[in-house]
Design a protein around this motif. Structure first.
Motif, PDB file in Angstrom:
ATOM      1  N   PRO A  29       0.818  -1.216   0.000  1.00 13.89           N
ATOM      2  CA  PRO A  29       0.000   0.000   0.000  1.00 13.89           C
ATOM      3  C   PRO A  29       0.856   1.273   0.000  1.00 13.89           C
ATOM      4  O   PRO A  29       1.789   1.419   0.779  1.00 13.89           O
ATOM      5  N   GLY A  30       0.518   2.166  -0.912  1.00 12.11           N
ATOM      6  CA  GLY A  30       1.247   3.419  -1.063  1.00 12.11           C
ATOM      7  C   GLY A  30       2.399   3.354  -2.031  1.00 12.11           C
ATOM      8  O   GLY A  30       2.892   4.392  -2.501  1.00 12.11           O
ATOM      9  N   ALA A  31       2.879   2.151  -2.375  1.00 13.65           N
ATOM     10  CA  ALA A  31       4.013   2.026  -3.293  1.00 13.65           C
ATOM     11  C   ALA A  31       3.574   2.330  -4.719  1.00 13.65           C
ATOM     12  O   ALA A  31       2.446   2.026  -5.132  1.00 13.65           O
ATOM     13  N   GLU A  32       4.482   2.907  -5.488  1.00 14.45           N
ATOM     14  CA  GLU A  32       4.168   3.295  -6.867  1.00 14.45           C
ATOM     15  C   GLU A  32       5.454   3.387  -7.679  1.00 14.45           C
ATOM     16  O   GLU A  32       6.557   3.267  -7.153  1.00 14.45           O
ATOM     17  N   TYR A  33       5.283   3.606  -8.986  1.00 10.33           N
ATOM     18  CA  TYR A  33       6.400   3.902  -9.881  1.00 10.33           C
ATOM     19  C   TYR A  33       5.962   5.093 -10.717  1.00 10.33           C
ATOM     20  O   TYR A  33       5.022   4.999 -11.503  1.00 10.33           O
ATOM     21  N   GLU A  34       6.631   6.224 -10.522  1.00 10.81           N
ATOM     22  CA  GLU A  34       6.222   7.459 -11.181  1.00 10.81           C
ATOM     23  C   GLU A  34       6.397   7.363 -12.705  1.00 10.81           C
ATOM     24  O   GLU A  34       7.097   6.479 -13.203  1.00 10.81           O
ATOM     25  N   PRO A  35       5.756   8.265 -13.479  1.00  8.96           N
ATOM     26  CA  PRO A  35       5.798   8.181 -14.948  1.00  8.96           C
ATOM     27  C   PRO A  35       7.220   8.100 -15.496  1.00  8.96           C
ATOM     28  O   PRO A  35       8.110   8.854 -15.077  1.00  8.96           O
ATOM     29  N   HIS A  36       7.412   7.194 -16.456  1.00 10.02           N
ATOM     30  CA  HIS A  36       8.734   6.949 -17.027  1.00 10.02           C
ATOM     31  C   HIS A  36       8.579   6.247 -18.367  1.00 10.02           C
ATOM     32  O   HIS A  36       7.491   5.788 -18.731  1.00 10.02           O
ATOM     33  N   TYR A  37       9.676   6.170 -19.100  1.00 11.55           N
ATOM     34  CA  TYR A  37       9.750   5.392 -20.338  1.00 11.55           C
ATOM     35  C   TYR A  37      10.618   4.167 -20.081  1.00 11.55           C
ATOM     36  O   TYR A  37      11.538   4.198 -19.262  1.00 11.55           O
ATOM     37  N   ASP A  38      10.356   3.082 -20.802  1.00  9.87           N
ATOM     38  CA  ASP A  38      11.158   1.875 -20.633  1.00  9.87           C
ATOM     39  C   ASP A  38      12.375   1.843 -21.546  1.00  9.87           C
ATOM     40  O   ASP A  38      13.341   1.127 -21.258  1.00  9.87           O
ATOM     41  N   TYR A  39      12.353   2.570 -22.652  1.00 11.00           N
ATOM     42  CA  TYR A  39      13.519   2.570 -23.539  1.00 11.00           C
ATOM     43  C   TYR A  39      14.663   3.350 -22.899  1.00 11.00           C
ATOM     44  O   TYR A  39      14.488   4.107 -21.943  1.00 11.00           O
ATOM     45  N   PHE A  40      15.863   3.129 -23.429  1.00  9.20           N
ATOM     46  CA  PHE A  40      17.045   3.851 -22.962  1.00  9.20           C
ATOM     47  C   PHE A  40      17.210   5.100 -23.825  1.00  9.20           C
ATOM     48  O   PHE A  40      17.351   5.005 -25.047  1.00  9.20           O
ATOM     49  N   ASP A  41      17.191   6.255 -23.193  1.00 10.26           N
ATOM     50  CA  ASP A  41      17.263   7.523 -23.921  1.00 10.26           C
ATOM     51  C   ASP A  41      18.608   7.638 -24.643  1.00 10.26           C
ATOM     52  O   ASP A  41      19.666   7.611 -23.998  1.00 10.26           O
ATOM     53  N   PRO A  42      18.612   7.749 -25.983  1.00 13.77           N
ATOM     54  CA  PRO A  42      19.876   7.847 -26.726  1.00 13.77           C
ATOM     55  C   PRO A  42      20.743   9.027 -26.304  1.00 13.77           C
ATOM     56  O   PRO A  42      21.950   9.025 -26.541  1.00 13.77           O
TER      57      PRO A  42
END
Length: 284
Positions: A184-197
């Motif tokens: 409860p309360g755990a999350e993963y904030e907005p992100h991309y899964d690819y590796f930014d070039p």
């Protein structure tokens, strides 16, 4: 800005971008955005390719169109797909971003087995340090997790082969399953899964299997409340249901793919998921 001489720093930057997966057109465009004239940018790229064998390998790979993408066979809008050892339901399909929600990808017994196998190896989840390419603890990710090796057991082999058939992508082009646990309360904030070039750490991450091109998030249980996988750019929320999964792909490592996503906070109960990341090439 016209630059007839290519500095050592400029050569290294160009090489790093190519090793990170940038094609010739992208490198030239980025140099021009930084003030270079097109001819100077093109000439600088040619110098790096001529001088460095690694650059020649990179440009050959990056400028060659990818032979397809992971993609389930749903052009005819079937209600279910043959995944080899079970029928998997097609629940939701979206074009942009490319998102498909599957039902019954895993059985309840398989979900429970993955959770039990993961429990003894759980630790605070890490994210990639964009400067170094190494993994580190980040306040944006408050789950606990672990990685299985690909093909670690008969269970893993069975699931990996099922995913490969479902998504029409070789099993060896995938990373091992990562299991995550959200309380409860755990999350993963907005992100991309690819590796930014553009990140300095990306070349270290793409040496094994190239870029990530798609993700599959499998729900291993059903929380009492919360824990959706959200796509903020398009207002989509996928609610976690045990055995279901959400697939999304990103043919270029760019925000234009609209694959920004997050793990919404768990409100009540707990959430267990298994994530499978798919690479361009064999991940070894």
């Amino acid at each position: 800005m016209s630059r007839t001489n290519v500095s050592a720093d400029a050569k290294q930057w160009i090489l790093n971008r190519m090793l990170a997966g940038a094609g010739s057109d992208q490198v030239v465009a980025e140099l021009m955005a930084a003030g270079w004239q097109r001819k100077a940018a093109t000439d600088a790229l040619a110098v790096v390719v001529a001088e460095n064998p690694r650059a020649r390998v990179a440009v050959a790979a990056n400028d060659t169109p990818a032979e397809g993408m992971p993609e389930p066979g749903i052009a005819q809008m079937p209600l279910s797909l043959d995944a080899g050892d079970r029928e998997v339901q097609v629940l939701i399909e979206m074009k942009s971003p490319r998102v498909v929600v599957f039902g019954n990808l895993l059985g309840a017994d398989e979900c429970a087995a993955l959770i039990e196998a993961a429990k003894p190896r759980m630790a605070r989840s890490e994210t990639v340090n964009r400067q170094t390419g190494e993994y580190q603890i980040d306040v944006a990710r408050t789950s606990r997790g672990m990685f299985f090796q690909r093909g670690e057991s008969e269970l893993h082999l069975r699931i990996e082969n099922r995913i490969a058939k479902l998504l029409n992508w070789p099993a060896e082009n995938g990373e091992g399953l990562q299991v995550l646990h959200y309380q409860p309360g755990a999350e993963y904030e907005p992100h991309y899964d690819y590796f930014d070039p553009a990140d300095p750490g990306t070349p270290a991450l793409t040496r094994r299997g190239g870029q990530r091109v798609a993700s599959l998030i499998i729900y291993l249980n059903t929380p009492s409340n919360g824990g959706a996988t959200t796509f903020p750019d398009v207002g989509l929320s996928v609610l976690p249901q045990c055995g279901n999964a959400v697939f999304f792909s990103y043919p270029q490592p760019q925000p234009s793919t609209k694959t920004l996503h997050a793990g919404a906070p768990v409100v009540a109960g707990e959430k267990w998921i298994a994530t499978k990341w798919l690479r361009q090439r064999v991940f070894a």
